[in-house]
Design a protein around this motif. Sequence first.
Motif, PDB file in Angstrom:
ATOM      1  N   ALA A  53       0.832  -1.211   0.000  1.00 49.74           N
ATOM      2  CA  ALA A  53       0.000   0.000   0.000  1.00 49.74           C
ATOM      3  C   ALA A  53       0.862   1.256   0.000  1.00 49.74           C
ATOM      4  CB  ALA A  53      -0.923   0.009   1.209  1.00 49.74           C
ATOM      5  N   ARG A  54       0.526   2.175  -0.875  1.00 46.53           N
ATOM      6  CA  ARG A  54       1.159   3.494  -0.920  1.00 46.53           C
ATOM      7  C   ARG A  54       0.052   4.492  -1.247  1.00 46.53           C
ATOM      8  NH1 ARG A  54       4.237   0.339   0.636  1.00 46.53           N
ATOM      9  NH2 ARG A  54       6.427  -0.023   0.088  1.00 46.53           N
ATOM     10  N   PHE A  55      -0.192   5.436  -0.342  1.00 47.58           N
ATOM     11  CA  PHE A  55      -1.194   6.447  -0.654  1.00 47.58           C
ATOM     12  C   PHE A  55      -0.925   7.712   0.144  1.00 47.58           C
ATOM     13  CE2 PHE A  55      -3.042   3.760   2.661  1.00 47.58           C
ATOM     14  CZ  PHE A  55      -3.683   4.640   3.533  1.00 47.58           C
ATOM     15  N   HIS A  56      -1.732   8.727  -0.086  1.00 47.40           N
ATOM     16  CA  HIS A  56      -1.520  10.060   0.473  1.00 47.40           C
ATOM     17  C   HIS A  56      -2.700  10.440   1.358  1.00 47.40           C
ATOM     18  CE1 HIS A  56       0.491   9.611  -3.376  1.00 47.40           C
ATOM     19  NE2 HIS A  56       1.416  10.452  -2.952  1.00 47.40           N
ATOM     20  N   VAL A  57      -2.410  11.128   2.438  1.00 50.75           N
ATOM     21  CA  VAL A  57      -3.450  11.647   3.321  1.00 50.75           C
ATOM     22  C   VAL A  57      -3.117  13.101   3.634  1.00 50.75           C
ATOM     23  CG1 VAL A  57      -4.569  11.499   5.572  1.00 50.75           C
ATOM     24  CG2 VAL A  57      -3.982   9.400   4.352  1.00 50.75           C
ATOM     25  N   GLY A  58      -4.110  13.951   3.460  1.00 44.94           N
ATOM     26  CA  GLY A  58      -3.961  15.358   3.833  1.00 44.94           C
ATOM     27  C   GLY A  58      -4.880  15.695   4.991  1.00 44.94           C
ATOM     28  N   PHE A  59      -4.336  16.333   6.014  1.00 45.50           N
ATOM     29  CA  PHE A  59      -5.123  16.815   7.146  1.00 45.50           C
ATOM     30  C   PHE A  59      -5.071  18.340   7.141  1.00 45.50           C
ATOM     31  CE2 PHE A  59      -3.841  12.625   8.790  1.00 45.50           C
ATOM     32  CZ  PHE A  59      -5.055  12.135   9.263  1.00 45.50           C
ATOM     33  N   SER A  60      -6.222  18.980   7.237  1.00 48.90           N
ATOM     34  CA  SER A  60      -6.189  20.427   7.448  1.00 48.90           C
ATOM     35  C   SER A  60      -5.648  20.697   8.845  1.00 48.90           C
ATOM     36  CB  SER A  60      -7.590  21.026   7.295  1.00 48.90           C
ATOM     37  OG  SER A  60      -8.449  20.580   8.336  1.00 48.90           O
ATOM     38  N   GLY A  61      -5.030  21.855   9.022  1.00 47.77           N
ATOM     39  CA  GLY A  61      -4.497  22.206  10.337  1.00 47.77           C
ATOM     40  C   GLY A  61      -5.578  22.268  11.388  1.00 47.77           C
ATOM     41  N   VAL A  62      -6.747  22.788  11.017  1.00 50.52           N
ATOM     42  CA  VAL A  62      -7.815  22.938  12.004  1.00 50.52           C
ATOM     43  C   VAL A  62      -8.382  21.585  12.400  1.00 50.52           C
ATOM     44  CG1 VAL A  62      -9.701  23.244  10.331  1.00 50.52           C
ATOM     45  CG2 VAL A  62      -9.854  24.320  12.587  1.00 50.52           C
ATOM     46  N   LEU A  63      -8.302  20.563  11.546  1.00 51.26           N
ATOM     47  CA  LEU A  63      -8.699  19.220  11.954  1.00 51.26           C
ATOM     48  C   LEU A  63      -7.689  18.654  12.946  1.00 51.26           C
ATOM     49  CD1 LEU A  63     -10.264  16.597  11.941  1.00 51.26           C
ATOM     50  CD2 LEU A  63      -9.141  15.999   9.777  1.00 51.26           C
ATOM     51  N   LEU A  64      -6.399  18.793  12.658  1.00 50.33           N
ATOM     52  CA  LEU A  64      -5.393  18.314  13.605  1.00 50.33           C
ATOM     53  C   LEU A  64      -5.536  19.028  14.948  1.00 50.33           C
ATOM     54  CD1 LEU A  64      -2.221  17.995  11.340  1.00 50.33           C
ATOM     55  CD2 LEU A  64      -3.606  16.135  12.300  1.00 50.33           C
ATOM     56  N   GLU A  65      -5.837  20.322  14.897  1.00 50.55           N
ATOM     57  CA  GLU A  65      -6.047  21.079  16.128  1.00 50.55           C
ATOM     58  C   GLU A  65      -7.166  20.452  16.959  1.00 50.55           C
ATOM     59  OE1 GLU A  65      -8.216  25.243  16.830  1.00 50.55           O
ATOM     60  OE2 GLU A  65      -6.266  25.493  15.829  1.00 50.55           O
ATOM     61  N   GLN A  66      -8.247  20.040  16.303  1.00 53.79           N
ATOM     62  CA  GLN A  66      -9.367  19.422  17.011  1.00 53.79           C
ATOM     63  C   GLN A  66      -8.989  18.038  17.547  1.00 53.79           C
ATOM     64  OE1 GLN A  66     -13.408  20.135  15.017  1.00 53.79           O
ATOM     65  NE2 GLN A  66     -11.990  20.843  13.447  1.00 53.79           N
ATOM     66  N   LEU A  67      -8.158  17.300  16.806  1.00 55.18           N
ATOM     67  CA  LEU A  67      -7.750  15.973  17.261  1.00 55.18           C
ATOM     68  C   LEU A  67      -6.799  16.053  18.462  1.00 55.18           C
ATOM     69  CD1 LEU A  67      -7.213  14.192  13.819  1.00 55.18           C
ATOM     70  CD2 LEU A  67      -9.143  13.917  15.402  1.00 55.18           C
ATOM     71  N   ILE A 125       1.837  22.617  12.037  1.00 53.21           N
ATOM     72  CA  ILE A 125       1.116  21.737  12.960  1.00 53.21           C
ATOM     73  C   ILE A 125       1.233  20.288  12.520  1.00 53.21           C
ATOM     74  CG2 ILE A 125      -1.145  21.922  11.811  1.00 53.21           C
ATOM     75  CD1 ILE A 125      -2.389  21.890  14.642  1.00 53.21           C
ATOM     76  N   MET A 126       1.352  20.027  11.210  1.00 52.48           N
ATOM     77  CA  MET A 126       1.548  18.657  10.759  1.00 52.48           C
ATOM     78  C   MET A 126       2.896  18.119  11.233  1.00 52.48           C
ATOM     79  SD  MET A 126       0.959  17.049   6.968  1.00 52.48           S
ATOM     80  CE  MET A 126      -0.809  17.328   7.067  1.00 52.48           C
ATOM     81  N   GLU A 127       3.920  18.965  11.164  1.00 49.06           N
ATOM     82  CA  GLU A 127       5.237  18.541  11.646  1.00 49.06           C
ATOM     83  C   GLU A 127       5.206  18.310  13.154  1.00 49.06           C
ATOM     84  OE1 GLU A 127       9.922  19.927  11.467  1.00 49.06           O
ATOM     85  OE2 GLU A 127       8.343  21.375  10.984  1.00 49.06           O
ATOM     86  N   ARG A 128       4.517  19.175  13.867  1.00 48.46           N
ATOM     87  CA  ARG A 128       4.471  19.054  15.329  1.00 48.46           C
ATOM     88  C   ARG A 128       3.680  17.834  15.767  1.00 48.46           C
ATOM     89  NH1 ARG A 128       0.908  21.400  19.116  1.00 48.46           N
ATOM     90  NH2 ARG A 128       0.001  22.751  17.520  1.00 48.46           N
ATOM     91  N   VAL A 129       2.561  17.566  15.106  1.00 53.21           N
ATOM     92  CA  VAL A 129       1.678  16.480  15.534  1.00 53.21           C
ATOM     93  C   VAL A 129       2.124  15.134  14.988  1.00 53.21           C
ATOM     94  CG1 VAL A 129      -0.694  15.601  15.427  1.00 53.21           C
ATOM     95  CG2 VAL A 129      -0.279  18.048  15.778  1.00 53.21           C
ATOM     96  N   LEU A 130       2.592  15.110  13.733  1.00 55.30           N
ATOM     97  CA  LEU A 130       2.882  13.843  13.075  1.00 55.30           C
ATOM     98  C   LEU A 130       4.368  13.629  12.801  1.00 55.30           C
ATOM     99  CD1 LEU A 130      -0.138  13.844  10.602  1.00 55.30           C
ATOM    100  CD2 LEU A 130       0.042  12.697  12.815  1.00 55.30           C
TER     101      LEU A 130
END
Length: 432
Positions: A53-67, A125-130
């Motif tokens: 499996a190889r695929f891409h996932v994009g998270f908006s910053g405001v979604l990560l903020e909520q998570l 926020i993606m770098e900080r969270v993930l």
Amino acid sequence: MAERTFFHALGLHMHQPPGNLRLLIEAKPRDAEEIIRCYERAVRYAEVYADVARFHVGFSGVLLEQLLDPVVVDRYRHIIDIPQMLDRYRAAANIELVGMGYYHPIFPLIPCDDWLEQLERGRGIMERVLDRVPRGFWPPETAFTLEMIPALLQAGYEYVVVDGDHVLPEDGVSDGLRPYTACYDGLCMTVIPQHRDLSKAQSNGLDAQWLEDELRWRASASPRPDAERLFASWSDGENGSWFRQTSEPSGFFGRFFAPYMERCRSGSCSVLPVCISDYLAHAGPLPRATIQSGAWNVGCASDDALMHWAGSPAQREAIAQVRRLSRRYWTLCRCRPDGYEVAGDAMVHARRLILEAETSCFLCWGDAWIPHLYARTMPAEAALDEVTQALRQLGVEPGVSAEAAAGDATSGPASPSGIESVQQDKRSDPGR
């Protein structure tokens, strides 16, 4: 192994508007459960098929903020352990993360002065969270204009995914099955055309055999049938019954993705899933193309290219209000940088509200949602008034002219009366 190999870059787009996960778990718990399971399901299938499996996932910053919100984590704990899920995304090397902008704005509609901050905040926020920095960018609604290239490069992005129907190769041959280089003002970056029809199928329902047959047929009918072919398909990852299906054998991952990966694992599939960064590492020099301004649901570039999000008088008025406040904020920053010294809290508050008001959901869900935009712009204006007053009390002229304050607005904002809780979940438009 089949003789021909067709490369497939599959992407999933994940986003919720500000505060929506809290509101949904209170008002629509079933929808909330379906949505949060979609986020966990993607990483679980990446783990099960880590070899192929190889695929891409994009998270908006405001979604990560909520998570990251402790209240959200606690309220969803009986369904999903959100911190553990995020840990699993950190470890899933076969998922390539892509950026989207912190508050998921329609970039061509918002002030260009705000582009870089939306980009950098989202990437940060993606770098900080993930613990990973995204190399690629998926513009919300695939709404793109060439003028975004300098800001994307400055934010650190290496490639951008755009709607394939808006890619115009310089050699005049319409071929959306390969990457290109696009330039603006002497700055260039890699562009990945997103295939509209495949994206719609991914959003609404497909199976592994259909995908292989379809890619084989489209490759043979393309302008360069003997050349290497790259298909990019993108869809929401948590919208519509195809993705939210609680009976996994009937949904995207059970009915399509798992059989697809099993075929890849057996070596009987002519389609090879790839991460775009890995593909580009071996792609060599890319041909040049220009990109029409537009989005996934626009047939061609025109003055009405973004009418879906700014077509009604109320939408245009709301956008004008955001632009006016952004201009006022930047005028304070440039003319009176001491604004942060004398009223720092108000400046920070105004800035957050202006950027949050640029969330696409407040426009693309119809005029009934526009009051949510004004629920941000009105207190933002009050905060900027506070900064102005603080400066004047010190005998400092803020330097904001009436013309700058008026901006593009031709009339006052609509009354934000009757603002309701954001209880509606997102629409299931393909390619959003």
